[in-house]
Design a protein around this motif. Structure first.
Motif, PDB file in Angstrom:
ATOM      1  N   LYS A 111      34.745  14.812 -26.157  1.00 56.19           N
ATOM      2  CA  LYS A 111      36.122  14.367 -25.729  1.00 56.19           C
ATOM      3  C   LYS A 111      36.283  13.879 -24.389  1.00 56.19           C
ATOM      4  CE  LYS A 111      38.712  17.474 -28.214  1.00 56.19           C
ATOM      5  NZ  LYS A 111      37.864  17.902 -29.540  1.00 56.19           N
ATOM      6  N   ASN A 112      35.371  13.980 -23.410  1.00 54.05           N
ATOM      7  CA  ASN A 112      35.527  13.873 -22.032  1.00 54.05           C
ATOM      8  C   ASN A 112      35.102  12.399 -21.820  1.00 54.05           C
ATOM      9  OD1 ASN A 112      35.077  13.693 -19.137  1.00 54.05           O
ATOM     10  ND2 ASN A 112      34.131  15.825 -19.248  1.00 54.05           N
ATOM     11  N   ARG A 113      36.240  11.680 -21.334  1.00 55.87           N
ATOM     12  CA  ARG A 113      36.198  10.245 -21.342  1.00 55.87           C
ATOM     13  C   ARG A 113      35.150  10.076 -19.893  1.00 55.87           C
ATOM     14  NH1 ARG A 113      41.978   7.688 -23.173  1.00 55.87           N
ATOM     15  NH2 ARG A 113      41.121   6.101 -24.445  1.00 55.87           N
ATOM     16  N   GLU A 114      35.423  10.747 -18.924  1.00 56.01           N
ATOM     17  CA  GLU A 114      34.954  10.713 -17.748  1.00 56.01           C
ATOM     18  C   GLU A 114      33.306  10.585 -17.792  1.00 56.01           C
ATOM     19  OE1 GLU A 114      36.528  12.893 -14.448  1.00 56.01           O
ATOM     20  OE2 GLU A 114      34.836  12.664 -13.302  1.00 56.01           O
ATOM     21  N   ALA A 115      33.025  11.718 -18.492  1.00 57.91           N
ATOM     22  CA  ALA A 115      31.569  11.946 -18.807  1.00 57.91           C
ATOM     23  C   ALA A 115      31.044  10.600 -19.393  1.00 57.91           C
ATOM     24  CB  ALA A 115      31.363  13.115 -19.587  1.00 57.91           C
ATOM     25  N   MET A 116      31.648  10.125 -20.442  1.00 60.18           N
ATOM     26  CA  MET A 116      31.108   9.029 -21.130  1.00 60.18           C
ATOM     27  C   MET A 116      31.306   7.845 -20.305  1.00 60.18           C
ATOM     28  SD  MET A 116      32.858   8.938 -24.825  1.00 60.18           S
ATOM     29  CE  MET A 116      33.985  10.527 -25.019  1.00 60.18           C
ATOM     30  N   GLY A 117      32.122   7.631 -19.192  1.00 58.84           N
ATOM     31  CA  GLY A 117      31.904   6.697 -18.365  1.00 58.84           C
ATOM     32  C   GLY A 117      30.779   6.613 -17.559  1.00 58.84           C
ATOM     33  N   LYS A 118      30.534   7.818 -17.297  1.00 58.50           N
ATOM     34  CA  LYS A 118      29.055   7.796 -16.602  1.00 58.50           C
ATOM     35  C   LYS A 118      27.844   7.518 -17.054  1.00 58.50           C
ATOM     36  CE  LYS A 118      30.695  11.363 -12.890  1.00 58.50           C
ATOM     37  NZ  LYS A 118      31.324  12.620 -13.046  1.00 58.50           N
ATOM     38  N   LYS A 119      28.133   7.639 -18.526  1.00 58.91           N
ATOM     39  CA  LYS A 119      26.886   7.456 -19.448  1.00 58.91           C
ATOM     40  C   LYS A 119      26.449   5.836 -19.720  1.00 58.91           C
ATOM     41  CE  LYS A 119      25.212  11.569 -20.665  1.00 58.91           C
ATOM     42  NZ  LYS A 119      23.703  11.893 -20.474  1.00 58.91           N
ATOM     43  N   ARG A 120      27.681   5.332 -19.490  1.00 61.52           N
ATOM     44  CA  ARG A 120      27.933   3.862 -19.753  1.00 61.52           C
ATOM     45  C   ARG A 120      26.645   2.961 -19.473  1.00 61.52           C
ATOM     46  NH1 ARG A 120      31.955   0.424 -22.416  1.00 61.52           N
ATOM     47  NH2 ARG A 120      31.022  -1.503 -22.606  1.00 61.52           N
ATOM     48  N   GLU A 121      26.225   2.838 -18.387  1.00 64.29           N
ATOM     49  CA  GLU A 121      25.223   2.397 -17.810  1.00 64.29           C
ATOM     50  C   GLU A 121      23.853   2.712 -18.636  1.00 64.29           C
ATOM     51  OE1 GLU A 121      23.210   1.736 -13.765  1.00 64.29           O
ATOM     52  OE2 GLU A 121      25.213   1.806 -13.251  1.00 64.29           O
ATOM     53  N   ARG A 122      23.662   3.852 -19.057  1.00 65.37           N
ATOM     54  CA  ARG A 122      22.469   4.288 -19.880  1.00 65.37           C
ATOM     55  C   ARG A 122      22.360   3.714 -21.296  1.00 65.37           C
ATOM     56  NH1 ARG A 122      18.676   8.381 -20.680  1.00 65.37           N
ATOM     57  NH2 ARG A 122      18.892   9.049 -22.735  1.00 65.37           N
ATOM     58  N   TRP A 123      23.670   3.536 -21.652  1.00 64.22           N
ATOM     59  CA  TRP A 123      23.961   3.352 -23.285  1.00 64.22           C
ATOM     60  C   TRP A 123      23.766   1.761 -23.292  1.00 64.22           C
ATOM     61  CZ3 TRP A 123      29.171   6.441 -24.481  1.00 64.22           C
ATOM     62  CH2 TRP A 123      28.959   7.835 -24.469  1.00 64.22           C
ATOM     63  N   GLU A 124      24.250   1.125 -22.090  1.00 61.40           N
ATOM     64  CA  GLU A 124      23.770  -0.348 -22.125  1.00 61.40           C
ATOM     65  C   GLU A 124      22.278  -0.589 -21.916  1.00 61.40           C
ATOM     66  OE1 GLU A 124      25.908  -2.664 -22.508  1.00 61.40           O
ATOM     67  OE2 GLU A 124      28.017  -1.834 -21.735  1.00 61.40           O
ATOM     68  N   ARG A 125      21.803   0.351 -21.258  1.00 62.84           N
ATOM     69  CA  ARG A 125      20.375   0.100 -21.338  1.00 62.84           C
ATOM     70  C   ARG A 125      19.620   0.142 -22.669  1.00 62.84           C
ATOM     71  NH1 ARG A 125      19.360   2.800 -16.687  1.00 62.84           N
ATOM     72  NH2 ARG A 125      18.488   4.537 -17.974  1.00 62.84           N
ATOM     73  N   ILE A 126      20.180   1.363 -23.265  1.00 60.76           N
ATOM     74  CA  ILE A 126      19.540   1.593 -24.733  1.00 60.76           C
ATOM     75  C   ILE A 126      19.869   0.431 -25.576  1.00 60.76           C
ATOM     76  CG2 ILE A 126      20.154   3.155 -26.650  1.00 60.76           C
ATOM     77  CD1 ILE A 126      20.382   5.446 -24.706  1.00 60.76           C
ATOM     78  N   ILE A 127      21.195  -0.263 -25.566  1.00 61.64           N
ATOM     79  CA  ILE A 127      21.143  -1.335 -26.254  1.00 61.64           C
ATOM     80  C   ILE A 127      20.372  -2.339 -26.113  1.00 61.64           C
ATOM     81  CG2 ILE A 127      22.830  -3.203 -26.877  1.00 61.64           C
ATOM     82  CD1 ILE A 127      25.165  -1.027 -26.356  1.00 61.64           C
ATOM     83  N   ARG A 128      20.005  -2.789 -24.964  1.00 61.29           N
ATOM     84  CA  ARG A 128      19.082  -3.639 -24.399  1.00 61.29           C
ATOM     85  C   ARG A 128      17.662  -3.747 -24.628  1.00 61.29           C
ATOM     86  NH1 ARG A 128      20.363  -7.043 -19.782  1.00 61.29           N
ATOM     87  NH2 ARG A 128      18.470  -6.445 -18.775  1.00 61.29           N
ATOM     88  N   GLU A 129      17.175  -2.135 -24.658  1.00 60.00           N
ATOM     89  CA  GLU A 129      15.926  -1.782 -24.991  1.00 60.00           C
ATOM     90  C   GLU A 129      15.711  -1.954 -26.655  1.00 60.00           C
ATOM     91  OE1 GLU A 129      13.069  -1.261 -23.403  1.00 60.00           O
ATOM     92  OE2 GLU A 129      14.489  -1.767 -21.563  1.00 60.00           O
ATOM     93  N   ALA A 130      16.964  -1.762 -27.208  1.00 61.83           N
ATOM     94  CA  ALA A 130      16.780  -2.134 -28.869  1.00 61.83           C
ATOM     95  C   ALA A 130      16.959  -3.508 -28.972  1.00 61.83           C
ATOM     96  CB  ALA A 130      18.015  -1.173 -29.535  1.00 61.83           C
ATOM     97  N   MET A 131      17.471  -4.261 -28.238  1.00 63.18           N
ATOM     98  CA  MET A 131      17.568  -5.685 -28.636  1.00 63.18           C
ATOM     99  C   MET A 131      16.015  -6.334 -28.393  1.00 63.18           C
ATOM    100  SD  MET A 131      20.969  -6.795 -26.527  1.00 63.18           S
ATOM    101  CE  MET A 131      20.716  -8.606 -26.723  1.00 63.18           C
ATOM    102  N   LYS A 132      15.389  -5.767 -27.454  1.00 62.41           N
ATOM    103  CA  LYS A 132      13.960  -6.349 -27.125  1.00 62.41           C
ATOM    104  C   LYS A 132      13.173  -5.665 -28.230  1.00 62.41           C
ATOM    105  CE  LYS A 132      12.642  -5.390 -22.646  1.00 62.41           C
ATOM    106  NZ  LYS A 132      12.850  -4.912 -21.537  1.00 62.41           N
ATOM    107  N   GLN A 133      13.249  -4.720 -28.693  1.00 61.18           N
ATOM    108  CA  GLN A 133      12.360  -4.071 -29.828  1.00 61.18           C
ATOM    109  C   GLN A 133      12.388  -4.748 -31.046  1.00 61.18           C
ATOM    110  OE1 GLN A 133      13.095  -1.879 -32.417  1.00 61.18           O
ATOM    111  NE2 GLN A 133      11.107  -1.962 -32.872  1.00 61.18           N
ATOM    112  N   SER A 134      13.920  -5.032 -31.218  1.00 61.80           N
ATOM    113  CA  SER A 134      14.085  -5.883 -32.616  1.00 61.80           C
ATOM    114  C   SER A 134      14.111  -7.076 -32.681  1.00 61.80           C
ATOM    115  CB  SER A 134      15.223  -5.070 -33.209  1.00 61.80           C
ATOM    116  OG  SER A 134      16.503  -5.361 -32.458  1.00 61.80           O
ATOM    117  N   GLY A 135      14.155  -7.869 -31.328  1.00 64.03           N
ATOM    118  CA  GLY A 135      13.926  -9.283 -31.456  1.00 64.03           C
ATOM    119  C   GLY A 135      15.491 -10.048 -31.829  1.00 64.03           C
ATOM    120  N   ARG A 136      16.600  -8.994 -31.447  1.00 62.68           N
ATOM    121  CA  ARG A 136      17.903  -9.364 -31.452  1.00 62.68           C
ATOM    122  C   ARG A 136      18.495  -9.947 -30.063  1.00 62.68           C
ATOM    123  NH1 ARG A 136      23.355  -5.718 -32.927  1.00 62.68           N
ATOM    124  NH2 ARG A 136      24.616  -6.933 -31.865  1.00 62.68           N
TER     125      ARG A 136
END
Ligand code: SAH
Length: 233
Positions: A111-136
């Motif tokens: 539930k901690n929105r602030e903690a999630m805010g801090k993770k945002r950059e990491r999460w965006e990076r995970i999405i980008r890596e998955a795009m590269k891996q899957s050719g999306r």
């Protein structure tokens, strides 16, 4: 094929810098080896023209035809208390062609929105890596976290995955021709009865997956996988 995100485009080539240049060098790409470049939601086939310390120049050979799901999937995912599980869900959703992920805050979710805010950059990076891996080449939109009361059914078909439901099974759904689906998935501890009711009151249809109780991430991935392959015009 290795895929990279360039910093910029010149007429007939792309320039890699920074972290992407580091990745490029670690892979020891040879001159004749073809690589992929994701740029403005397109994938390009390129080859190395020259690599220096600060940047590498990749010449465009051609634009690659890529597929995009014909159905727009919005995954409304209760954020698992174990945040790593959420990262797995983001990675797999990207591979599966999910259009957007809405992190949902519930009684038993993280539930901690602030903690999630801090993770945002990491999460965006995970999405980008998955795009590269899957050719999306097109992005997955990661929304800001919301509470149930902030949500309205906005897709053509709005589903809540509910293992306690004795109503519809996934195979009872009419998925053919459907252009947009919202899929709600609970956290590890599930939804409370009143939470499920709030969703059904809004018009979300409770659906169960057979045959067993699945972990939150399994339910999300299987649900999205079935929809992306069976829905759409
Ligand atoms: N601990 C809970 C299970 C939660 S599973 C319990 O004892 O019931 C986490 C979430 O995954 C659920 O809230 C639901 O959204 C989804 N889910 C898991 N198994 C499912 C199934 N068989 N059918 C539909 N949804 C399921």
């Amino acid at each position: 094929m290795h895929i990279f995100f360039p910093s910029r485009r010149s007429k007939d080539s792309f320039i890699l810098q920074g972290e992407e240049l580091r990745h490029f060098k670690v892979r020891r790409i040879k001159k004749e080896e073809k690589v992929g470049i994701i740029w403005e939601e397109n994938l390009y086939l390129c080859e190395l023209e020259k690599a220096g310390n600060k940047e590498a120049k990749l010449r465009i050979i051609e634009k690659v035809e890529t597929k995009k799901p014909t159905v727009r999937i919005t995954l409304i995912q209760a954020v698992p208390v174990e945040l790593r599980t959420f990262e797995t869900i983001l990675q797999k959703s990207t591979e599966l062609g999910v259009s957007e992920v809405v992190p949902l805050l519930t009684e038993r979710s993280f539930k901690n929105r602030e903690a999630m805010g801090k993770k945002r950059e990491r999460w965006e990076r995970i999405i980008r890596e998955a795009m590269k891996q899957s050719g999306r080449p097109y992005t997955l939109e990661l929304k800001d976290p919301v509470y149930i009361e902030e949500l309205e059914p906005k897709s053509e078909l709005n589903i809540i995955l509910d293992n306690f439901s004795n109503g519809k099974r996934v195979k009872d759904l009419e998925l053919e021709g459907v252009k947009s689906v919202s899929l709600v998935v609970g956290p590890e501890g599930g939804f409370s009865k009143s939470e499920v009711r709030r969703f059904t009151d809004k018009g979300f249809i409770p659906v169960r997956l057979e045959p067993h109780v699945l972990r939150s991430e399994t339910a999300a991935i299987v649900g999205a996988g079935i929809i992306v392959n069976l829905a759409g015009p």
